[in-house]
Write an enzyme that holds these catalytic residues in place. Structure first.
Site, PDB file in Angstrom:
ATOM      1  N   ASP A 206       0.830  -1.197   0.000  1.00 54.04           N
ATOM      2  CA  ASP A 206       0.000   0.000   0.000  1.00 54.04           C
ATOM      3  C   ASP A 206       0.873   1.259   0.000  1.00 54.04           C
ATOM      4  O   ASP A 206       1.891   1.307   0.698  1.00 54.04           O
ATOM      5  CB  ASP A 206      -0.873  -0.034   1.269  1.00 54.04           C
ATOM      6  CG  ASP A 206      -1.918   1.051   1.287  1.00 54.04           C
ATOM      7  OD1 ASP A 206      -2.763   1.056   0.379  1.00 54.04           O
ATOM      8  OD2 ASP A 206      -1.908   1.893   2.212  1.00 54.04           O
ATOM      9  N   GLU A 251      14.466 -15.385  -0.334  1.00 46.79           N
ATOM     10  CA  GLU A 251      14.925 -16.451   0.578  1.00 46.79           C
ATOM     11  C   GLU A 251      13.906 -17.574   0.658  1.00 46.79           C
ATOM     12  O   GLU A 251      14.217 -18.670   1.090  1.00 46.79           O
ATOM     13  CB  GLU A 251      15.066 -15.902   2.006  1.00 46.79           C
ATOM     14  CG  GLU A 251      16.300 -15.109   2.258  1.00 46.79           C
ATOM     15  CD  GLU A 251      16.205 -14.433   3.631  1.00 46.79           C
ATOM     16  OE1 GLU A 251      15.537 -14.964   4.545  1.00 46.79           O
ATOM     17  OE2 GLU A 251      16.795 -13.348   3.763  1.00 46.79           O
TER      18      GLU A 251
HETATM   19  C1  BGC Z   1      -5.559   2.093  -0.445  1.00 45.66           C
HETATM   20  C2  BGC Z   1      -6.712   2.880   0.066  1.00 45.66           C
HETATM   21  C3  BGC Z   1      -6.306   3.505   1.383  1.00 45.66           C
HETATM   22  C4  BGC Z   1      -5.001   4.303   1.250  1.00 45.66           C
HETATM   23  C5  BGC Z   1      -4.392   4.616   2.569  1.00 45.66           C
HETATM   24  C6  BGC Z   1      -4.593   3.222  -0.695  1.00 45.66           C
HETATM   25  O1  BGC Z   1      -3.955   3.371  -1.716  1.00 45.66           O
HETATM   26  O2  BGC Z   1      -5.825   1.354  -1.600  1.00 45.66           O
HETATM   27  O3  BGC Z   1      -7.879   2.133   0.185  1.00 45.66           O
HETATM   28  O4  BGC Z   1      -7.310   4.360   1.802  1.00 45.66           O
HETATM   29  O5  BGC Z   1      -4.051   3.592   0.529  1.00 45.66           O
HETATM   30  O6  BGC Z   1      -3.903   3.462   3.154  1.00 45.66           O
END
Ligand code: BGC
Length: 527
Positions: A206, A251
């Site tokens: 993310d 790994e």
């Molecule tokens: C996720 C979102 C989230 C954001 C903050 C993003 O790119 O896909 O759903 O709100 O990151 O974590």
């Protein structure tokens, strides 16, 4: 013969855990619910699942605010459920990717509680980004340390009781980590190992470009928040983190992978993440951002393939996700002709699956679900809604629970009599998986057929494609024995050579109707 790693041409199905299937009747989806539907996913024909965060979380941002990275939120199940899920996913011949959220934690994470309780300048604070504010216009007034906005609206800084401000690129409940602190690095390396040891096949990272901020914390001064030469995203230091993560993934046996959610403003920047010792894939959002236009589709697909070509990585394609308006609804605009979005979504699937690389599907698109636009205000939970003073509706409309069966809420999502966490539309009886499974003309039947066709042909398809001449409103391309034709216009166009294998609406002889896609077995004359 070298075997192609599984992820290079995988079809990955995004499971938004909270909205997929509720086994225990609390109105929210859970891991056991996913287990109970693995047969459905196998029969759909996908290769892998990507689970959005299911970790301990107050759900201020649907779970992208993690309070414990090594546990399952009780709403979603237990670690034991997770282990059982991994085993079952693998027994179904599928792979499992989990989300990892390294840019920020929840404000309920023990580290952040500790940081708030500790004084400015303390080691506990240095795991996050705390800064003094700036003098405001009037005496006694204070401004945030810089002009950075939160992606969800409002400023990216919140003032604490003792006067220091902390950075949160998203909601105030999501404080950003300080990745210049080695403790943060080693913590995440341990978290990766924790889930790898439990058998996951990969990670979706993310906000992958956000971990390091420019050390000067300079103002944006009108520059785009996401600009690669701006102070917030894609700082060069981030690559060292992914090099270390890659070594960890390597790994482990079994082709473990990582795909980064990287928003950049240029292909060169994207390619940096795909250097051979970094990430395996990055999301390419180009198709998702394009409107229903043959020229746009051809241009963005060309650019997306060009962007990754020098790296040797395969491109990735997405039409919908838990962050965007579902494409059935997107493709309805601006015409608003009833049913047009549905027809276009069906056609677009064929292009998505015919392109080289991997395709990421979002749960419910196989049911042709539209965005739910009329959620009551009081039901909305996306932080974007409140942070923009209810100016932007946010992303709840694409996160409405899946309709599995029956004729009324909760449509088999939860046990009967339970209210799902977001209300479900009254007219979804014909959209349930059950109703569509027995209807050969349904979107579900079409997805199954298209995915089976892709799987059947996968080994014969070259990595690249050849654009074929087409009328202006259409896109035609060929990959060895497969030709894809997509007509984005309203009027029929003549099909390219080949024998039709699958079409999204019936053909008129050798004419491809408007808003239609078709896959053909390429005839020799098309060479
Ligand atoms: C996720 C979102 C989230 C954001 C903050 C993003 O790119 O896909 O759903 O709100 O990151 O974590």
């Amino acid at each position: 013969m070298t075997l192609t790693p599984w992820w290079r041409d995988a079809v990955v199905y995004e499971v938004y855990v909270r909205s997929f299937a509720d086994s225990d009747g609390n109105g929210e989806g859970d891991l056991q619910g996913i287990r109970s539907r693995l047969g459905y996913l196998r029969d759909l024909g996908v290769d892998a699942l990507w689970l959005t965060p299911f970790y301990t979380s107050p759900l201020a941002d649907g779970g992208y605010d993690v309070a414990d990275y090594r546990d399952v939120d009780p709403r979603f199940g237990t670690l034991r459920d997770f282990d059982a899920l991994v085993a079952d996913v693998h027994a179904h011949g599928l792979r499992l990717i989990v989300d990892i959220v390294p840019n920020h934690s929840s404000d309920r994470h023990p580290w952040f509680r500790e940081a708030l309780a500790a004084p400015p300048g303390s080691p506990a604070r240095s795991r996050y980004i705390f800064r003094p504010g700036k003098p405001g216009e009037r005496p006694g007034e204070e401004r945030p340390p810089n002009d950075w906005p939160s992606a969800f609206g409002g400023p990216a800084w919140t003032r604490t009781d003792d006067g220091e401000w902390y950075l949160h690129l998203y909601a105030r409940e999501q404080p950003d980590f300080n990745w210049r602190n080695p403790e943060v690095r080693s913590e995440f390396e341990e978290i990766l190992r924790f889930w790898l040891d439990r058998g996951v096949d990969g990670f979706r990272i993310d906000v992958a470009a956000g971990l390091f901020k420019d050390a000067s914390f300079r103002d944006l001064g009108g520059q785009d928040r996401r600009a690669s030469d701006g102070p917030i995203y894609s700082r060069p230091e981030v690559h060292d983190v992914y090099r270390r993560w890659r070594r960890i993934l390597d790994e482990y046996d079994g082709d473990r992978m990582a795909i980064g959610e990287v928003w950049t403003d240029g292909p060169e920047d994207l390619a940096l993440y795909l250097r051979p010792d970094e990430l395996h894939q990055v999301f390419q959002f180009d198709l998702q951002l394009a409107s229903w236009s043959a020229t746009q589709f051809r241009d963005v697909a060309t650019a997306a393939m060009k962007a990754v070509a020098p790296t040797g990585a395969a491109p990735t394609w997405v039409l919908s996700s838990h962050d965007s308006i579902r494409h059935v609804t997107r493709y309805e605009r601006p015409e608003s002709v009833p049913g047009i979005g549905y027809a276009r979504a069906k056609a677009a699937l064929l292009m998505l699956l015919a392109l080289p690389g991997s395709a990421y599907l979002y749960q419910g698109e196989e049911l042709g679900l539209p965005e739910v636009l009329d959620l009551p205000d009081e039901a909305r939970q996306d932080p974007i809604w409140e942070r923009t003073n209810r100016r932007l509706a946010g992303r709840d409309g694409c996160r409405v629970p899946l309709p599995w069966a029956g004729t009324a809420e909760p449509y088999g999502f939860s046990p009967d009599g339970v209210r799902p966490w977001l209300p479900m539309p009254r007219d979804w009886a014909s959209r349930t998986a059950e109703a569509q499974a027995s209807d050969p003309s349904s979107m579900l039947a079409f997805y199954r057929e298209a995915l089976a066709l892709r799987r059947r042909m996968a080994n014969d398809l070259p990595d690249d494609l050849e654009w074929l001449d087409s009328p202006e409103t259409a896109v035609f391309f060929r990959r060895g024995p497969l030709t894809c034709a997509l007509n984005c216009g309203e009027n029929p166009v003549r099909l390219p050579p080949g024998t039709p294998l699958l079409t999204s609406t019936p053909l008129y002889g050798d004419l491809l109707p408007g808003n239609t896609g078709c896959l053909l077995e390429s005839g020799p004359t098309a060479a």
